[in-house]
Design an enzyme around this catalytic site. Structure first.
Site, PDB file in Angstrom:
ATOM      1  N   HIS A   6      14.107  63.759  33.712  1.00 24.72           N
ATOM      2  CA  HIS A   6      14.135  63.052  34.458  1.00 24.72           C
ATOM      3  C   HIS A   6      14.399  63.701  35.753  1.00 24.72           C
ATOM      4  O   HIS A   6      15.601  63.813  36.324  1.00 24.72           O
ATOM      5  CB  HIS A   6      15.218  61.921  34.358  1.00 24.72           C
ATOM      6  CG  HIS A   6      15.328  60.788  35.395  1.00 24.72           C
ATOM      7  ND1 HIS A   6      15.966  59.605  35.167  1.00 24.72           N
ATOM      8  CD2 HIS A   6      14.613  60.749  36.398  1.00 24.72           C
ATOM      9  CE1 HIS A   6      15.929  58.805  36.234  1.00 24.72           C
ATOM     10  NE2 HIS A   6      14.913  59.286  37.047  1.00 24.72           N
ATOM     11  N   HIS A   8      12.564  64.220  39.725  1.00 27.30           N
ATOM     12  CA  HIS A   8      11.751  63.644  40.829  1.00 27.30           C
ATOM     13  C   HIS A   8      11.669  64.914  41.882  1.00 27.30           C
ATOM     14  O   HIS A   8      12.416  65.566  42.288  1.00 27.30           O
ATOM     15  CB  HIS A   8      12.286  62.731  41.584  1.00 27.30           C
ATOM     16  CG  HIS A   8      12.507  61.197  40.430  1.00 27.30           C
ATOM     17  ND1 HIS A   8      11.605  60.743  39.897  1.00 27.30           N
ATOM     18  CD2 HIS A   8      13.527  60.774  40.312  1.00 27.30           C
ATOM     19  CE1 HIS A   8      11.955  59.834  39.047  1.00 27.30           C
ATOM     20  NE2 HIS A   8      13.392  59.695  39.168  1.00 27.30           N
ATOM     21  N   ALA A  72      11.207  58.979  43.316  1.00 24.93           N
ATOM     22  CA  ALA A  72      11.163  57.340  42.913  1.00 24.93           C
ATOM     23  C   ALA A  72      11.403  56.332  44.157  1.00 24.93           C
ATOM     24  O   ALA A  72      10.644  55.354  44.153  1.00 24.93           O
ATOM     25  CB  ALA A  72      12.351  57.043  41.883  1.00 24.93           C
ATOM     26  N   SER A  73      12.111  56.783  44.952  1.00 24.76           N
ATOM     27  CA  SER A  73      12.336  55.956  46.035  1.00 24.76           C
ATOM     28  C   SER A  73      11.530  55.934  47.047  1.00 24.76           C
ATOM     29  O   SER A  73      11.265  54.794  47.802  1.00 24.76           O
ATOM     30  CB  SER A  73      13.781  56.195  46.910  1.00 24.76           C
ATOM     31  OG  SER A  73      13.781  57.577  47.438  1.00 24.76           O
ATOM     32  N   HIS A 178      11.114  52.461  35.882  1.00 27.98           N
ATOM     33  CA  HIS A 178      11.994  52.871  37.051  1.00 27.98           C
ATOM     34  C   HIS A 178      11.390  52.365  38.190  1.00 27.98           C
ATOM     35  O   HIS A 178      10.322  52.612  38.755  1.00 27.98           O
ATOM     36  CB  HIS A 178      11.741  54.733  37.173  1.00 27.98           C
ATOM     37  CG  HIS A 178      13.046  55.432  38.098  1.00 27.98           C
ATOM     38  ND1 HIS A 178      13.269  54.761  39.285  1.00 27.98           N
ATOM     39  CD2 HIS A 178      13.655  56.409  37.796  1.00 27.98           C
ATOM     40  CE1 HIS A 178      14.039  55.799  39.802  1.00 27.98           C
ATOM     41  NE2 HIS A 178      14.353  56.519  39.022  1.00 27.98           N
ATOM     42  N   TYR A 194      18.579  50.289  41.105  1.00 28.00           N
ATOM     43  CA  TYR A 194      18.098  51.133  39.848  1.00 28.00           C
ATOM     44  C   TYR A 194      18.885  50.634  38.604  1.00 28.00           C
ATOM     45  O   TYR A 194      18.336  50.443  37.691  1.00 28.00           O
ATOM     46  CB  TYR A 194      18.419  52.556  40.122  1.00 28.00           C
ATOM     47  CG  TYR A 194      17.669  53.346  40.965  1.00 28.00           C
ATOM     48  CD1 TYR A 194      16.547  52.798  41.845  1.00 28.00           C
ATOM     49  CD2 TYR A 194      17.733  54.777  40.876  1.00 28.00           C
ATOM     50  CE1 TYR A 194      15.908  53.341  42.780  1.00 28.00           C
ATOM     51  CE2 TYR A 194      16.716  55.324  41.756  1.00 28.00           C
ATOM     52  CZ  TYR A 194      15.797  54.968  42.732  1.00 28.00           C
ATOM     53  OH  TYR A 194      15.269  55.506  43.404  1.00 28.00           O
ATOM     54  N   HIS A 223      18.979  56.337  34.025  1.00 34.02           N
ATOM     55  CA  HIS A 223      20.316  56.088  34.361  1.00 34.02           C
ATOM     56  C   HIS A 223      21.296  55.384  33.247  1.00 34.02           C
ATOM     57  O   HIS A 223      21.992  54.664  33.490  1.00 34.02           O
ATOM     58  CB  HIS A 223      20.554  55.159  35.566  1.00 34.02           C
ATOM     59  CG  HIS A 223      19.092  55.424  36.496  1.00 34.02           C
ATOM     60  ND1 HIS A 223      18.127  54.462  36.655  1.00 34.02           N
ATOM     61  CD2 HIS A 223      19.170  56.391  37.266  1.00 34.02           C
ATOM     62  CE1 HIS A 223      17.136  55.054  37.681  1.00 34.02           C
ATOM     63  NE2 HIS A 223      17.887  56.029  37.851  1.00 34.02           N
ATOM     64  N   GLU A 284      18.552  63.479  36.705  1.00 31.62           N
ATOM     65  CA  GLU A 284      17.708  63.280  37.997  1.00 31.62           C
ATOM     66  C   GLU A 284      18.356  64.016  39.136  1.00 31.62           C
ATOM     67  O   GLU A 284      18.355  63.849  40.398  1.00 31.62           O
ATOM     68  CB  GLU A 284      18.252  62.012  38.117  1.00 31.62           C
ATOM     69  CG  GLU A 284      17.086  61.166  39.121  1.00 31.62           C
ATOM     70  CD  GLU A 284      17.517  59.486  39.407  1.00 31.62           C
ATOM     71  OE1 GLU A 284      18.004  59.085  38.641  1.00 31.62           O
ATOM     72  OE2 GLU A 284      16.486  58.867  39.827  1.00 31.62           O
ATOM     73  N   ARG A 290      24.371  63.836  45.160  1.00 33.47           N
ATOM     74  CA  ARG A 290      24.273  65.270  45.463  1.00 33.47           C
ATOM     75  C   ARG A 290      25.466  66.181  45.455  1.00 33.47           C
ATOM     76  O   ARG A 290      25.630  67.453  45.699  1.00 33.47           O
ATOM     77  CB  ARG A 290      23.208  65.544  46.424  1.00 33.47           C
ATOM     78  CG  ARG A 290      21.901  64.737  46.348  1.00 33.47           C
ATOM     79  CD  ARG A 290      20.889  65.161  47.396  1.00 33.47           C
ATOM     80  NE  ARG A 290      19.749  64.224  47.300  1.00 33.47           N
ATOM     81  CZ  ARG A 290      18.616  64.725  47.541  1.00 33.47           C
ATOM     82  NH1 ARG A 290      18.469  65.801  48.640  1.00 33.47           N
ATOM     83  NH2 ARG A 290      17.538  63.839  47.573  1.00 33.47           N
TER      84      ARG A 290
END
Lengths: 342, 342
Positions: A6, A8, A72-73, A178, A194, A223, A284, A290
């Site tokens: 996972h 992105h 994803a966003s 997702h 999410y 998640h 992710e 972060r």
């Protein structure tokens, strides 16, 4: 080998976002609409955006390979119409494909689909075909709510989605379920939408007989499965009320959870409740969270720490979670690895 | 003493549902609309509906007192308009009040509000006033989504809701944040919508400064907080990204979670992650999950078993979770108990 299923492309060069903003502006004022050819990102730029970000962290943390899909966003299927989404998905998928060619040992692509609210999912097939056949994608990301938080599509168990499932079976690829950005003010994208989508998707499967129609269909619920493992007793009890089989039999041949749960107690619960065969290593990274956890001194999303530290797994189970399960759930990944002697 | 802060009147005599069905039929055909006076339920019927259900299970399981509110899934604020909801809420609240008078040692009422989608929450104040002043209600259930799964109201941090909060402060009562039936086919009511709402409400508080405006406002987030404790690291990390204070300081003076988590690993996680001061004993019995867990031989919702068995609590913490915290979070409950020498 450690496979992170996972990841992105959250660190794409700024030109991508600039182009997207022009595309969005073009929806109101067609004179602003950019051509696809106006987006020019060189290999060096791509290389740098990965080397100092995902690849560096993979090396630091000790993972080898990431299944890599568009941010994803940013999918934001609610924006514009099917043409908007088709152009945007093609661009984003091509970038992930190029990353996978630049770093063939470290990244394998998964595709976003050109979904659009109210549009038949069949319209996604051409992009899906291209991504699998030409780009070597090993999975798709399927958005159960292309409206972005208004939930106007039918449940995943509805025949509405069957054309996608038929293609998944044909290609033997799983779908990560997702969602994308929430445009509903009630739902924070990464903190509520999410996780809610994960729980919602699981329950849509639980109440239905989808996997009777598609016994080999595979869904990855990211998640850590949203609220599902934490409420596993609730779900077992609800299945019982609904006269469904035990969840092991009813859902766990088809549903897999990732390890994107950002603290030790969460991973401990996940690995205590869900069979190791249904857990896939993931972080992710670089994603929603972060920072560094002041309680541990490690990055919140450095999930390998938690998987290593949990008392609930033995070495064989850890190996499955790190790589064995991924090779089983993503057969095209396994084939690609074998073709490279791995 | 063991106080269960989350019980609904799910076992009301059939006449209630029949009346409600006529009320709903009356929305289309006013000739069908029943008068309030046509609903006649005698004390004996009320007594029996409790004695063989909730009260019997309370005795079997060893809890003493339940904070008792109208059936959550029957609130159905999306049906009809404000007049529909006002009549219905008044009826349901009166029944819970009557139960509390019939069993004053075992039930204390909490009120549903006559919410209606798109209607100013101020319109709920008269019912709230009556329930607190005349009926002795010690809390309210606040539905953050009166649309029933379409999420058309503003977030809980919006000034839209402030009239309710001002009344809560005036009366020193907490609100349980509890949605009702989902009329969105995507969301199973008790398996998805309830848990999603819990997570959503928490995140709405996290992203806002609501508790700066109302430092003494208290929210109870039911169903063990939805996905929140399982993803506590994610929420800590998101708060950090958003430059919010640590969650202890930012939210845990105001937010409390109940123990409606129906298996041992879930309660173990809850009690490991969330301070004991923020956990309130509850079962939501008789509610969504009524069966016996074949893995344990106990009812899924017999949550006292899990609280007893968890290694994460000492005797003092258990006492807080069973009663001490409830008396602190529900000051009117504490006062009512003291007035009765308890």
């Amino acid at each position: 080998m450690i496979i992170d299923i996972h990841g992105h492309y959250t660190t794409a060069p700024k030109a991508l976002e600039t182009w997207r903003n022009r595309q969005i502006a073009g929806l109101k004022d067609p004179s602003q609409a950019p051509k696809v050819a106006e987006l020019v990102i060189g290999d060096d730029e791509l290389r740098e955006s990965i080397e100092v970000n995902q690849l560096q962290k993979m090396r630091e943390r000790g993972s080898d390979l990431t299944i890599f899909s568009p941010r994803a966003s940013f999918m934001a299927h609610h924006i514009g119409d099917i043409r908007t989404s088709s152009t945007w998905a093609a661009i984003c998928n091509e970038l992930c494909y190029r990353v996978s060619r630049l770093f063939p040992d470290n990244f394998v692509p998964a595709a976003m689909l050109p979904q659009s609210p109210g549009v038949d999912p069949k319209t996604c097939i051409a992009e899906l075909d291209k991504c699998v056949r030409e780009y070597g994608n090993v999975a798709i990301n399927l958005n159960p709510d292309p409206s972005g938080g208004h939930w106007t599509s039918p449940p995943l168990s509805d025949r509405h989605w069957y054309p996608i499932y038929e293609k998944m079976i044909e290609y033997d690829i799983p779908a990560m379920i997702h969602v994308s950005t929430s445009c509903n003010a009630c739902f924070h994208t990464t903190g509520a939408h999410y996780l809610n989508a994960d729980t919602t998707a699981f329950m849509q499967c639980l109440t239905s007989d989808l996997f009777k129609d598609f016994p080999t269909l595979k869904f990855v619920i990211p998640h850590g499965g949203g609220a599902v493992p934490y409420h596993w007793g609730r779900f077992r009890g609800l299945a019982q009320e609904l006269k469904k089989p035990l969840l092991d039999e009813h859902l766990l041949n088809n549903i897999f959870f990732d390890t994107c749960v950002y603290h030790q107690p969460g991973i401990d619960l996940l690995t205590r409740v869900i069979p190791a065969a249904n857990i896939l290593f993931a972080s992710e990274m670089i994603g929603a969270v972060r920072g560094i956890d002041p309680e541990t001194g490690h990055y919140y999303d450095d999930t390998k720490h938690y998987v290593e530290a949990t008392p609930n797994l033995d070495a064989a189970q850890r190996e499955k979670i790190y790589a064995g399960n991924a090779r089983r759930v993503y057969p095209r990944l396994d084939a690609a690895l074998k073709a490279r002697g791995r």
